[in-house]
Each structure stands twice: as structure tokens, then as C-alpha cells.
Design an enzyme around this catalytic site. Structure first.
Site, PDB file in Angstrom:
ATOM      1  N   ASP A  22     -30.188 -47.575 -42.527  1.00  0.00           N
ATOM      2  CA  ASP A  22     -30.583 -48.551 -43.530  1.00  0.00           C
ATOM      3  C   ASP A  22     -29.323 -49.328 -43.934  1.00  0.00           C
ATOM      4  O   ASP A  22     -28.195 -48.864 -43.739  1.00  0.00           O
ATOM      5  CB  ASP A  22     -31.179 -47.831 -44.741  1.00  0.00           C
ATOM      6  N   ASP A  24     -28.941 -51.948 -47.174  1.00  0.00           N
ATOM      7  CA  ASP A  24     -28.682 -52.107 -48.606  1.00  0.00           C
ATOM      8  C   ASP A  24     -28.756 -50.763 -49.326  1.00  0.00           C
ATOM      9  O   ASP A  24     -29.800 -50.120 -49.347  1.00  0.00           O
ATOM     10  CB  ASP A  24     -29.694 -53.075 -49.216  1.00  0.00           C
TER      11      ASP A  24
END
Length: 237
Positions: A22, A24
């Protein structure tokens, strides 16, 4: 995630076939940038935004977030326009400073040195992903999956399935790294053994995922060994 997926991680030892990151909140600490942009957009429209609302959007597909902003504020822009305005503000901040999360760059470097491919799996759109990836050595990520390039965003499994497919690996042989409940649900539902590193919002204990407080000091070999001795409910025994 099925028990067979966990077995794939624990039975063979060694390194994962790929690591699916991932962005952010996991790779980069951009959640404060997003929250600041949300506050600014709503306040410029004459409304008041709250961190409680902002935290509900962490990890979400941007179209979902944009509609939520529209439904809960005086902002009258169309959802796509809201996204474009959010991205413009966040990209500007990233270009000034990329806020790497602790241990992330070190782990990325170690994985690349060990020959383990990495994929970025983000609900941010291509403009922001390119700004982050462009600050890294060429080839750091073998694949980049963005929110504007999938039909279904997180928590749907599609982004992680697409990442594994683009690398030509089995999801059960990979490891995902996530920071949000939405992202963890996406990865686990795709069948990827998942490491949760909670940051802005808590992540509930989830079957198919283990939690660590930070990536600082985590090595490529640790990514698989973290799952050894984990029960089906995600707890160690």
C-alpha cells in the site's frame, strides 16, 4: 484468507514471491496531506470538516471518498473534480517533501537487493503514485496498480489480484503490507498473507493478517517468519 494461504507462507520458508505495498500511510506518511487537503476544500466552500470524517476516508477508493465529502459538506463539485483538487494539493506537497514511513525505504532496498519484486497497490490515482515512485531509483516497483485503473477499489480484492497477476505470481506466495482496515480487508480477501502496520487509524485484529508496530528493522526474511505460529484468528500462540 483460507488456511491454505497461510500455509503457503509458513511451510516453505525463505522469501515471498513478491511484496505488495500500500502507499498512503504505509510507504509514505501522506495521510496528513490528504486530511489537510480535505479540510481546505471543505472550508473554502464555507463548511467545517472534522478529523472524524477524515479518518473514515483513510484507505478508501477516492470516488467513495469524494462522494462522502460531497454528501457531508457544502462542496458542490462533482466527485471527479473533488478528486482532482485533492490530488493537486497532495501532489504539490509530495513534490516538496516525500514523507517516507519508518523502515519502508530500507525494506524496499533490501527486497530489491534480494531479487524480490515489489508492486505498489494504491487507491491514489496515477498522478500521485508517479510522484512518489519517481523519487525512487528506477525499477524499485515492478508494477504499480492505482485507483483510477481498477474497476473496484479497496476493500474489494481486485487491486491485489491485479498486482499479483501483473507480476505473474500466486497471491498466496506474496505478502501485502497495509496500514488501514480497508486495505487489510482488500488484501486478505484477495488471499494475500497481510502485514498490518496501523498508523492514522486502528486496524482490527483480522483473520489472515498479523500486526506489527513499525517496519523499522524488518528484513525480507521477517516477512514470512511473522506468520509462523499464527492461529487462524491472526493471534500468535
Amino acid at each position: 484468507m483460507s488456511s491454505s494461504s497461510t500455509a503457503a507462507v509458513t511451510s516453505t520458508g525463505g522469501l515471498p514471491a513478491a511484496v505488495l505495498w500500500d502507499m498512503d500511510g504505509t510507504l509514505v506518511d501522506t495521510e496528513p496531506y490528504w486530511i489537510s487537503a480535505e479540510h481546505a476544500i471543505v472550508e473554502e466552500a464555507g463548511g467545517v470538516w472534522s478529523d472524524e470524517y477524515a479518518h473514515q476516508l483513510v484507505g478508501n477508493d477516492l470516488m467513495v471518498s469524494a462522494q462522502f465529502i460531497r454528501d457531508n459538506s457544502p462542496v458542490e463539485l462533482e466527485p471527479v473534480e473533488i478528486i482532482e483538487e485533492l490530488l493537486r494539493r497532495v501532489v504539490l506537497q509530495v513534490r516538496e517533501h516525500v514523507p517516507w514511513r519508518p523502515g519502508a525505504i530500507e525494506l524496499l532496498d533490501a527486497l530489491n537487493a534480494a531479487g524480490v519484486p515489489n508492486a505498489l497497490v494504491t487507491m491514489s490515482w496515477r498522478s500521485l503514485a508517479d510522484s512518489v515512485v519517481g523519487s525512487l531509483p528506477e525499477g524499485t516497483f515492478a508494477a504499480v496498480i492505482t485507483g483510477d485503473e481498477v474497476e473496484h477499489g479497496k476493500p474489494h480484492p481486485e487491486p491485489y489480484l491485479a498486482a499479483a497477476r501483473s507480476l505473474g505470481v500466486d497471491v498466496a506466495d506474496c505478502v501485502a503490507i497495509e496500514d488501514s482496515p480497508t486495505g487489510v480487508r482488500s488484501a486478505v480477501s484477495a488471499g494475500v498473507p497481510t502485514i498490518a502496520v496501523p498508523h492514522v487509524v486502528p486496524v482490527p485484529v483480522t483473520v489472515g493478517a498479523v500486526q506489527v508496530p513499525s517496519l523499522r528493522g524488518v528484513t525480507p526474511a521477517d516477512l514470512r517468519s511473522l506468520f509462523v505460529g499464527v492461529r487462524g484468528d491472526g493471534a500468535r500462540h
